[in-house]
Write a protein that holds these residues in place. Structure first.
Motif, PDB file in Angstrom:
ATOM      1  N   MET A  90       0.819  -1.273  -0.073  1.00 37.21           N
ATOM      2  CA  MET A  90      -0.132  -0.099   0.386  1.00 37.21           C
ATOM      3  C   MET A  90       0.778   1.601   0.341  1.00 37.21           C
ATOM      4  O   MET A  90       0.867   1.915  -1.132  1.00 37.21           O
ATOM      5  N   ILE A  91       1.781   1.197   0.981  1.00 38.82           N
ATOM      6  CA  ILE A  91       2.785   2.271   1.415  1.00 38.82           C
ATOM      7  C   ILE A  91       3.712   3.054  -0.649  1.00 38.82           C
ATOM      8  O   ILE A  91       3.595   4.210  -0.791  1.00 38.82           O
ATOM      9  N   ARG A  92       3.879   2.014  -1.074  1.00 37.10           N
ATOM     10  CA  ARG A  92       4.905   1.752  -2.650  1.00 37.10           C
ATOM     11  C   ARG A  92       3.610   2.169  -3.382  1.00 37.10           C
ATOM     12  O   ARG A  92       4.004   3.091  -3.934  1.00 37.10           O
ATOM     13  N   SER A  93       2.402   1.722  -3.264  1.00 36.45           N
ATOM     14  CA  SER A  93       1.609   2.332  -4.994  1.00 36.45           C
ATOM     15  C   SER A  93       1.155   3.646  -4.445  1.00 36.45           C
ATOM     16  O   SER A  93       0.577   4.274  -4.813  1.00 36.45           O
ATOM     17  N   LEU A  94       1.570   4.405  -3.377  1.00 31.94           N
ATOM     18  CA  LEU A  94       1.205   6.407  -3.324  1.00 31.94           C
ATOM     19  C   LEU A  94       2.353   6.442  -3.399  1.00 31.94           C
ATOM     20  O   LEU A  94       2.336   7.575  -3.119  1.00 31.94           O
ATOM     21  N   GLY A  95       3.651   6.132  -4.241  1.00 32.30           N
ATOM     22  CA  GLY A  95       4.888   6.742  -4.459  1.00 32.30           C
ATOM     23  C   GLY A  95       5.721   6.870  -3.433  1.00 32.30           C
ATOM     24  O   GLY A  95       6.455   7.457  -3.806  1.00 32.30           O
ATOM     25  N   PHE A  96       5.751   5.765  -2.895  1.00 33.01           N
ATOM     26  CA  PHE A  96       6.350   6.725  -1.627  1.00 33.01           C
ATOM     27  C   PHE A  96       7.777   5.196  -2.337  1.00 33.01           C
ATOM     28  O   PHE A  96       7.437   3.890  -3.290  1.00 33.01           O
ATOM     29  N   GLY A  97       8.926   5.708  -1.957  1.00 27.13           N
ATOM     30  CA  GLY A  97      10.426   4.780  -2.768  1.00 27.13           C
ATOM     31  C   GLY A  97      11.303   5.047  -1.453  1.00 27.13           C
ATOM     32  O   GLY A  97      11.127   5.817   0.046  1.00 27.13           O
ATOM     33  N   THR A  98      12.335   3.713  -1.237  1.00 32.16           N
ATOM     34  CA  THR A  98      13.934   4.356  -0.432  1.00 32.16           C
ATOM     35  C   THR A  98      13.799   5.158  -0.256  1.00 32.16           C
ATOM     36  O   THR A  98      14.194   6.255  -1.110  1.00 32.16           O
ATOM     37  N   GLY A  99      13.961   5.342   1.756  1.00 30.97           N
ATOM     38  CA  GLY A  99      13.768   6.835   1.787  1.00 30.97           C
ATOM     39  C   GLY A  99      13.308   8.104   1.867  1.00 30.97           C
ATOM     40  O   GLY A  99      13.469   8.881   2.725  1.00 30.97           O
ATOM     41  N   ASP A 100      12.057   8.026   1.453  1.00 33.42           N
ATOM     42  CA  ASP A 100      10.994   9.315   1.669  1.00 33.42           C
ATOM     43  C   ASP A 100      10.458   8.904   2.747  1.00 33.42           C
ATOM     44  O   ASP A 100      11.023   7.270   4.173  1.00 33.42           O
ATOM     45  N   ARG A 101      10.337   9.700   3.437  1.00 32.10           N
ATOM     46  CA  ARG A 101       9.332   9.338   5.160  1.00 32.10           C
ATOM     47  C   ARG A 101       8.354   9.487   5.014  1.00 32.10           C
ATOM     48  O   ARG A 101       7.523   9.782   4.867  1.00 32.10           O
ATOM     49  N   LEU A 102       7.697   8.495   6.585  1.00 28.60           N
ATOM     50  CA  LEU A 102       6.242   8.585   6.741  1.00 28.60           C
ATOM     51  C   LEU A 102       5.703   8.949   7.982  1.00 28.60           C
ATOM     52  O   LEU A 102       6.016   8.364   8.911  1.00 28.60           O
ATOM     53  N   LEU A 103       5.178  10.155   8.467  1.00 28.49           N
ATOM     54  CA  LEU A 103       4.925  10.436   9.906  1.00 28.49           C
ATOM     55  C   LEU A 103       4.256   9.146   9.928  1.00 28.49           C
ATOM     56  O   LEU A 103       2.866   9.122   9.614  1.00 28.49           O
TER      57      LEU A 103
END
Length: 573
Positions: A90-103
């Motif tokens: 799910m997180i990857r499907s929302l455009g997150f990649g290695t090194g991105d941050r999720l609060l």
């Protein structure tokens, strides 16, 4: 220092004596216990979850037990492996990649833990945030971390900064219907059901970032402490040597999971040991805490001195109503474990609480009272096998035994922070003396190698020819029958001469009075030195503390100077 000595709980442990454990320990030896599907590449989720979740003999072992009110959820290692894969997808499907941050702006919940694992699985940096934080502090952290998205609950959505609505980043809710406050809103359950049960871990360098956690700075704005996947070696070592964890263990770390103790010791530490982790999401009550230990057969409990005090205040009769027969080991962290609390706990539970010391920056427990080490009440113990500690003066020279100085740790070790987010200059200050990490904490070391915490560097003052920390004064104050708790700060007097001010909460049998004020001051002079410049005492209803129970002397200093100090209940670490 107190001369009492409590025999080790497990003098015949598999590690032998403390000296034997130190002699037989190597970090490389610990590395050999991990599986390495790809040479020199790591992912902490593979080591903590997948290797247990794939094995037929361990996949159905309990990994996580969560309770909050009527909600009771548990995961086996296989189920947690699958859940973390769905969250990673799910997180990857929302455009997150290695090194991105999720609060992760959530209260303790299964979603909190699954999100952490989902991020780590694909190399996204998770950033846990306390839900009690003030709006300005939240804005500071968002501005500094620059997250690609925020995971939160609908009840917390209106706390998010309004200008985040136009940022274009994602806001993910754990349940309900999108309220339409932001451009990119998503409901996690709607997305998760479309995700696969298996996502291959992203294979990373050991120094690749794992999480970013903010801690209040005593001399500046909050620091974003960065930790890496390679910390797993330190996690495993402390789980085994300090918390005495094994595959049959059930660990309850009762701190908020957004506090680094909860972030690490509710998750990766027990899972790397193949143990189960209990998470209790309810607000504190003594009966809930006792029931949790009994109901889930907790074998190891990591708590705080503040929690022990609150249990003590709930009465001596209550713990007799519960069965603690499976509880084998207890540790504490957050502030000094006073002898009063130590002996109360030992008398009620038949176990000694083991004090530990570490910081957000160190990443793991560094100094501890181990199960196989005699306890000296008031001491924080000895260094973790594989680590070395020293007491240093201002020039970086080691001080003799029983001399007060700054606590320093020899670098490197697995767990040490890899940086301070966007602030290398602040990071470099910790390493002013080559080969050592300077903690900013004052301590001393006795002739047997036990360390004693004495406060922070800027809390020290000279009385006669002796350097004295607030802990010394507070220990004396706590021996007066009228004193429940005490905090001491230094203030600037005339001609630059400092003096002491004590903030005191009284025992229930006493009331504030000028006479009592004078009596306590004389008591300190009689027990420390006639020169002790304790000129002021202020009686308080309660001392300012973080949610974890850490005493906030800086809040007291700020109030004395007429400066804003913030709401202590919103301060963490």
């Amino acid at each position: 220092m107190i001369k009492a000595r409590i025999p080790a709980e497990k003098p015949a442990s598999k590690y032998g004596t403390y000296a034997g454990a130190v002699k037989g320990f190597t970090w490389n030896g610990l590395r050999e216990e991990f599986t390495w599907p790809i040479d020199d590449k790591v992912n902490i989720v593979h080591q903590a979850i997948d290797r247990w979740g794939k094995e037929s003999s361990t996949r159905d072992r309990k990994a996580l037990i969560f309770e909050k009110g009527d909600r009771n959820v548990s995961f086996t290692y296989r189920e947690l492996m699958e859940a973390s894969s769905r969250w990673a997808g799910m997180i990857r499907s929302l455009g997150f990649g290695t090194g991105d941050r999720l609060l992760v702006f959530l209260q303790s919940s299964p979603e909190f833990f699954c999100a952490l694992l989902g991020c780590a699985r694909i190399g996204v940096i998770f950033c846990p945030i306390f839900t009690t934080i003030g709006i300005e502090e939240l804005e500071e952290r968002i501005a500094n971390a620059e997250p690609r998205g925020i995971l939160t609950h609908l009840d917390l959505a209106e706390r998010l900064p309004l200008d985040y609505a136009s940022s274009g980043y994602s806001v993910i809710y754990t349940e309900g219907t999108a309220p339409g406050l932001f451009h990119n809103e998503f409901i996690a359950p709607d997305l998760l059901k479309e995700m696969p049960e298996w996502i291959e871990p992203e294979w990373l360098e050991e120094e690749s970032p794992l999480y970013l956690i903010y801690t209040s700075g005593s001399t500046g704005p909050p620091k974003g402490i960065l930790h890496a996947h390679g910390d797993m070696l330190g996690h495993l070592a402390t789980g085994r040597y300090v918390l005495n964890l094994g595959p049959d263990s059930v660990l309850w770390t009762d701190g908020d999971p957004a506090w680094i103790t909860g972030t690490i010791y509710s998750t990766f530490v027990p899972w790397l040991c193949g143990a189960a982790s209990v998470a209790q999401g309810a607000v504190f009550s003594a009966s809930t805490w006792y029931r949790t230990i009994e109901k889930y057969g907790v074998t190891a409990w990591y708590t705080t001195p503040m929690t022990i005090r609150r249990l003590m205040e709930a009465g001596d009769d209550l713990p007799t109503r519960y069965d603690f027969s499976r509880l084998r080991h207890v540790c504490a962290v957050g502030e000094a474990l006073l002898p009063e609390l130590f002996y109360w706990f030992k008398d009620r539970f038949g176990l000694s609480p083991h004090d530990t010391w570490w910081m957000s920056e160190t990443g793991i427990i560094c100094i501890a009272n181990f199960p196989f080490l005699d306890i000296k009440p008031g001491s924080m113990g000895k260094p973790l096998p594989g680590m070395e500690a020293a007491i240093m003066d201002e020039t970086g020279e080691a001080l003799p035994l029983l001399s007060m100085g700054e606590l320093a740790l020899k670098v490197p070790w697995p767990g040490l922070m890899s940086g301070i987010w966007k602030d290398k200059a602040r990071y470099d200050l910790y390493f002013r003396h080559k080969g050592w990490f300077l903690t900013g904490d004052m301590a001393l070391k006795d002739e047997e190698g036990y360390f004693y915490h004495q406060g922070r560097v800027d809390d020290l003052m000279k009385i006669g020819e002796k350097m004295v920390g607030p802990y010394d004064i507070e220990q004396i104050l706590s021996r007066h029958p009228a004193v429940c708790e005490a905090a001491v700060i230094s203030k600037a007097g005339k001609a630059g001469q400092p003096y002491l001010k004590a903030f005191i909460t009284l025992s229930s049998a006493f009331a504030p009075s000028n006479r009592l004020n004078q009596e306590i001051r004389l008591f300190v002079k009689a027990n420390l030195s006639p020169d002790a410049p304790l000129k002021e005492i202020e009686f308080m209803e309660a001392l300012p503390r973080t949610k974890a129970g850490k005493l906030l002397r800086r809040v007291l200093r700020a109030r004395e100077l007429g400066l804003p100090s913030g709401n202590p209940t919103n301060m963490h670490e």
